[in-house]
Design an enzyme around this catalytic site. Structure first.
Site, PDB file in Angstrom:
ATOM      1  N   LYS A  97       6.485 -24.740  14.086  1.00 57.50           N
ATOM      2  CA  LYS A  97       5.136 -24.535  13.545  1.00 57.50           C
ATOM      3  C   LYS A  97       4.667 -25.739  12.726  1.00 57.50           C
ATOM      4  O   LYS A  97       3.523 -26.183  12.865  1.00 57.50           O
ATOM      5  CB  LYS A  97       5.094 -23.270  12.679  1.00 57.50           C
ATOM      6  CG  LYS A  97       5.360 -21.975  13.423  1.00 57.50           C
ATOM      7  CD  LYS A  97       5.068 -20.764  12.562  1.00 57.50           C
ATOM      8  CE  LYS A  97       5.896 -20.730  11.287  1.00 57.50           C
ATOM      9  NZ  LYS A  97       7.335 -20.568  11.556  1.00 57.50           N
ATOM     10  N   ARG A 173       2.774 -11.725   8.955  1.00 58.07           N
ATOM     11  CA  ARG A 173       4.100 -11.534   9.551  1.00 58.07           C
ATOM     12  C   ARG A 173       4.440 -10.068   9.801  1.00 58.07           C
ATOM     13  O   ARG A 173       5.540  -9.763  10.254  1.00 58.07           O
ATOM     14  CB  ARG A 173       5.161 -12.152   8.640  1.00 58.07           C
ATOM     15  CG  ARG A 173       5.052 -13.673   8.537  1.00 58.07           C
ATOM     16  CD  ARG A 173       6.184 -14.250   7.733  1.00 58.07           C
ATOM     17  NE  ARG A 173       6.115 -15.705   7.649  1.00 58.07           N
ATOM     18  CZ  ARG A 173       7.025 -16.451   7.039  1.00 58.07           C
ATOM     19  NH1 ARG A 173       8.058 -15.888   6.448  1.00 58.07           N
ATOM     20  NH2 ARG A 173       6.891 -17.764   7.003  1.00 58.07           N
ATOM     21  N   ARG A 208      18.180 -28.600   9.005  1.00 57.54           N
ATOM     22  CA  ARG A 208      16.917 -29.045   8.426  1.00 57.54           C
ATOM     23  C   ARG A 208      17.095 -29.469   6.968  1.00 57.54           C
ATOM     24  O   ARG A 208      17.802 -28.818   6.203  1.00 57.54           O
ATOM     25  CB  ARG A 208      15.895 -27.903   8.521  1.00 57.54           C
ATOM     26  CG  ARG A 208      14.479 -28.282   8.192  1.00 57.54           C
ATOM     27  CD  ARG A 208      13.498 -27.247   8.695  1.00 57.54           C
ATOM     28  NE  ARG A 208      13.742 -25.905   8.169  1.00 57.54           N
ATOM     29  CZ  ARG A 208      13.035 -24.835   8.512  1.00 57.54           C
ATOM     30  NH1 ARG A 208      12.059 -24.953   9.396  1.00 57.54           N
ATOM     31  NH2 ARG A 208      13.299 -23.659   7.983  1.00 57.54           N
ATOM     32  N   ARG A 237      16.728 -26.313   1.708  1.00 56.78           N
ATOM     33  CA  ARG A 237      16.042 -25.188   1.098  1.00 56.78           C
ATOM     34  C   ARG A 237      17.002 -24.015   0.939  1.00 56.78           C
ATOM     35  O   ARG A 237      17.900 -23.811   1.771  1.00 56.78           O
ATOM     36  CB  ARG A 237      14.843 -24.758   1.962  1.00 56.78           C
ATOM     37  CG  ARG A 237      13.731 -25.761   1.910  1.00 56.78           C
ATOM     38  CD  ARG A 237      12.453 -25.370   2.602  1.00 56.78           C
ATOM     39  NE  ARG A 237      12.494 -24.265   3.550  1.00 56.78           N
ATOM     40  CZ  ARG A 237      11.543 -24.066   4.468  1.00 56.78           C
ATOM     41  NH1 ARG A 237      10.531 -24.887   4.570  1.00 56.78           N
ATOM     42  NH2 ARG A 237      11.619 -23.048   5.294  1.00 56.78           N
ATOM     43  N   ARG A 248      16.288 -13.608   8.453  1.00 52.10           N
ATOM     44  CA  ARG A 248      14.868 -13.876   8.662  1.00 52.10           C
ATOM     45  C   ARG A 248      14.470 -13.683  10.122  1.00 52.10           C
ATOM     46  O   ARG A 248      13.377 -13.174  10.425  1.00 52.10           O
ATOM     47  CB  ARG A 248      14.530 -15.298   8.204  1.00 52.10           C
ATOM     48  CG  ARG A 248      14.619 -15.485   6.691  1.00 52.10           C
ATOM     49  CD  ARG A 248      14.791 -16.930   6.299  1.00 52.10           C
ATOM     50  NE  ARG A 248      13.656 -17.767   6.691  1.00 52.10           N
ATOM     51  CZ  ARG A 248      13.692 -19.092   6.718  1.00 52.10           C
ATOM     52  NH1 ARG A 248      14.818 -19.735   6.402  1.00 52.10           N
ATOM     53  NH2 ARG A 248      12.634 -19.781   7.072  1.00 52.10           N
TER      54      ARG A 248
END
Length: 302
Positions: A97, A173, A208, A237, A248
């Site tokens: 995204k 969401r 990431r 993160r 998630r």
């Protein structure tokens, strides 16, 4: 006065009606009146170097002036600006995204609103809502609507988003969020869903890294930092661990179908496992067609 039909513009000059091609055509005023006519044309029109023809853009309508002092035929232009784009983009964590949002906003000049970034900013501020949001995010759960809905609503109502259009990233969401969002009359022109296999998503998330100085996202394998200096300051993160990303993903899969039921008439499903260029090509084609339809609608309403 002029009228627009499905086949083009009907232009009435000095009592004669004449049909011109659809938008993007070239209109040439009579040579005897070109000097007078050109003065009344909008500066948005451009003269050809070889003659006095005028190139029309798709959102312009030709009108005959009623107050022209000269008896010679003359033309003026009334421009109808199309409604700005309102786009939602969704997908599981690491579905691409962020990359696609960067490409979309660069070409279409939309205001990028990322619900996740809004939440992380709230968490970083140490506010009470931020503390509550972090508790839910650490458990891989959705943050309550009373925190997120108002936050996103206020951002989309700001002047820049209203004037230029918006690209809403990662929201809504859940069915409850989508329903609450519709109550504020935020209806997207297009709902983009990026689809990526779960094993690839986990690999993307775990590798990431975030550069706290520039805010840029890197990936240890797919998009490594340019220097050792940058690599040394990269952080992960708190919700980008394998354990948390699987939570998630489970939440995402449980809710995405319900959200799609709200936006099924404007949904574009895109294979997010291919290269970013191929993904963007699919999105770009859809947005271009959408803008063309809006331009035509704007011309008809002018």
């Amino acid at each position: 006065m002029a009228a627009i039909t499905s086949s083009g513009v009907i232009l009435k000059v000095a009592g004669n009606s004449q049909q011109y091609p659809p938008p993007f055509a070239t209109v040439c005023p009579p040579s005897s009146a070109s000097a007078n006519s050109s003065k009344l044309f909008s500066s948005q029109l451009s003269f050809s170097s070889s003659n006095s023809c005028l190139s029309l853009r798709s959102n312009q309508t030709l009108l005959s002036p009623r107050l022209a002092k000269s008896s010679s035929p003359a033309l003026i232009v009334a421009s109808a600006k199309p409604e700005p784009l309102k786009i939602m983009i969704s997908g599981a964590p690491a579905s691409g995204k962020g990359t696609q949002c960067e490409l979309i906003t660069k070409k279409y000049d939309l205001v990028h609103v990322a619900a996740g970034d809004l939440l992380r900013a709230e968490i970083a501020s140490g506010s009470e809502n931020g503390k509550r949001a972090k508790e839910y995010m650490e458990k891989g759960q959705l943050v309550p609507n009373e925190i997120v809905v108002v936050m996103v609503k206020e951002r989309l109502l700001q002047p820049d988003a209203q004037e230029n259009g918006w690209l809403l990233d990662g929201y809504p969401r859940s069915l409850l969020q989508a329903t609450a969002f519709m109550e504020f009359d935020f209806q997207p022109d297009l709902f983009i869903l990026l689809e990526v296999p779960e094993e690839l998503l986990v690999e993307r998330v775990v590798g990431r890294r975030l550069d706290p100085v520039t805010g840029r996202i890197y990936h240890l394998r797919y998009s490594p930092p340019e220097s050792e200096e940058i690599a040394a300051r990269l952080t992960q993160r708190f919700d980008d661990t394998e354990e948390k990303v699987k939570l998630r993903l489970r939440t995402h899969h449980q809710n995405v179908e319900a959200v799609l039921s709200i936006y099924k008439d404007v949904t574009l499903k895109v294979d997010g496992s291919v290269s970013k260029e191929e993904v963007f090509a699919q999105i770009d084609s859809a947005l271009t067609k959408l803008l063309d339809r809006k331009a035509i609608s704007g011309s008809l309403a002018a």
